[in-house]
Design an enzyme around this catalytic site. Structure first.
Site, PDB file in Angstrom:
ATOM      1  N   HIS A   1      37.281  28.284  35.919  1.00 32.99           N
ATOM      2  CA  HIS A   1      38.356  27.773  35.058  1.00 32.99           C
ATOM      3  C   HIS A   1      38.360  26.237  35.073  1.00 32.99           C
ATOM      4  O   HIS A   1      38.524  25.594  34.037  1.00 32.99           O
ATOM      5  CB  HIS A   1      39.724  28.224  35.586  1.00 32.99           C
ATOM      6  CG  HIS A   1      39.931  29.711  35.604  1.00 32.99           C
ATOM      7  ND1 HIS A   1      40.050  30.423  36.777  1.00 32.99           N
ATOM      8  CD2 HIS A   1      40.082  30.603  34.606  1.00 32.99           C
ATOM      9  CE1 HIS A   1      40.262  31.705  36.490  1.00 32.99           C
ATOM     10  NE2 HIS A   1      40.277  31.850  35.185  1.00 32.99           N
TER      11      HIS A   1
ATOM     12  N   LYS B   1      31.005  33.193  30.706  1.00 29.82           N
ATOM     13  CA  LYS B   1      31.161  34.352  31.595  1.00 29.82           C
ATOM     14  C   LYS B   1      31.633  35.572  30.807  1.00 29.82           C
ATOM     15  O   LYS B   1      31.181  36.685  31.023  1.00 29.82           O
ATOM     16  CB  LYS B   1      32.171  33.982  32.686  1.00 29.82           C
ATOM     17  CG  LYS B   1      32.844  35.130  33.397  1.00 29.82           C
ATOM     18  CD  LYS B   1      32.027  35.582  34.558  1.00 29.82           C
ATOM     19  CE  LYS B   1      32.509  36.870  35.182  1.00 29.82           C
ATOM     20  NZ  LYS B   1      33.934  37.052  35.223  1.00 29.82           N
TER      21      LYS B   1
ATOM     22  N   GLN C   1      33.793  37.963  24.586  1.00 27.52           N
ATOM     23  CA  GLN C   1      35.095  37.389  24.211  1.00 27.52           C
ATOM     24  C   GLN C   1      34.910  36.144  23.334  1.00 27.52           C
ATOM     25  O   GLN C   1      35.596  35.980  22.321  1.00 27.52           O
ATOM     26  CB  GLN C   1      35.871  37.041  25.481  1.00 27.52           C
ATOM     27  CG  GLN C   1      37.144  36.277  25.244  1.00 27.52           C
ATOM     28  CD  GLN C   1      37.976  36.145  26.509  1.00 27.52           C
ATOM     29  OE1 GLN C   1      38.699  37.055  26.864  1.00 27.52           O
ATOM     30  NE2 GLN C   1      37.877  35.028  27.194  1.00 27.52           N
TER      31      GLN C   1
END
Ligand code: AMP
Length: 282
Positions: A37, A149, A153
């Site tokens: 993140h 990752k 998505q």
């Protein structure tokens, strides 16, 4: 750094920033932040005037038997990490501010989200596209950064902004790994020490695919068989999928001629982990 917990306040700040012609960068997360993140936050930092990080565990992207309740959360640690990494705002809305009791509108991508994780997690991407669309409307970013990752998505979100003419640029940042190769994930905390060592089968399998390809192997079926064989040699690993697909369409390919996504999902005990690489992308 400011923490904002209402949609109304977030909208007000974004609108003000936009009227001042400030560039807004956005990093959506479900919190329990790790270096993966933080790499997104760092990559966005230098490209915008206002950097917004959202921390929201979005119920609608979890299936009824998935880990919404047990998903790891540690807001004070997350806020400290955001502050250290120079985010300007953390948007952390409560569920009830994002979803009215009679909430009834969803955004659904219907092609790229069918296979891979979409097949194993029905409704997952519908939850993702809906919440990301809402967050884009609230935050009004110029660009948003997503991790490779979650390769599927990113493709799905990219398609959403294209097809719905949402004026947000989608940027992708590379996978960040632990020193031994395991892709960082908030869900890694679920792993027992034995499972943690078995979880290495994911990155080792991805490396195997890369090695076979760089050695000249172009046949998807040969690479896939070798990958399955390696995962099956780990006693605690259960394959959810091993897929070799065109990196744009996410349709299966027979030969690696164009950029090709090699993606896997494996259960280690009750924890489902994913990893991927792109081959043939010069
Ligand atoms: P999550 O909190 O799991 O929803 O992830 C938020 C964002 O961080 C998504 O865009 C993820 O793809 C990205 N992300 C998660 N893990 C990693 C990682 N190991 N490397 C790079 N990005 C990541």
């Amino acid at each position: 750094m400011k923490t904002i917990s209402t949609v109304a306040e977030m909208r007000e700040i974004s609108s003000r920033a936009r009227s001042l012609k400030q560039t807004i960068g956005f990093v959506p997360t479900m919190g329990f932040l790790h270096d993966g993140h933080l790499s997104l936050i760092r990559s966005a930092r230098s490209c915008c005037d206002l950097l917004v990080v959202s921390i929201f565990v979005n119920r609608t992207q979890f299936g009824p038997n998935e880990d919404f309740d047990s998903y790891p959360r540690d807001l004070s640690r997350d806020l400290e990490l955001c502050r250290i990494n120079k985010a300007d705002l953390v948007f952390h809305p409560p569920q009830e501010d994002m979803y009215f009791d009679d909430y009834s509108v969803f955004v659904e991508e219907t092609r790229l989200s069918r296979g891979l994780c979409g097949a194993a997690r029905p409704g997952h991407f519908k939850g993702v596209t809906s919440v990301v669309c809402k967050l884009f409307n609230i935050i009004q970013p110029d660009f948003a950064v997503f991790g490779q990752k979650d390769a599927q998505q990113v493709r799905v979100i990219d398609r959403m902004v294209r097809d719905l003419n949402i004026p947000v640029e989608i940027r992708t940042a590379p996978i960040v790994r632990e020193p031994d190769g395991l892709a960082m994930s908030s869900r890694n905390t679920y792993l027992s020490p034995e499972e943690r060592s078995q979880a290495l089968c994911l990155s080792k399998t991805i490396s195997l695919a890369e090695k076979l390809h760089s050695g000249g192997e172009l046949r998807a079926s040969t690479i896939e068989s070798a990958m399955r064989e390696l995962i099956e040699s780990y006693s605690m690993a259960q394959i959810d999928y091993v897929e070799i697909v065109d990196s744009g369409s996410l349709e299966p390919v027979e030969k690696i001629e164009a950029p090709t996504l090699v993606a896997i999902a494996v259960r280690i005990g009750s924890t489902r982990l994913i990893d991927n690489t792109v081959l043939g992308d010069s």
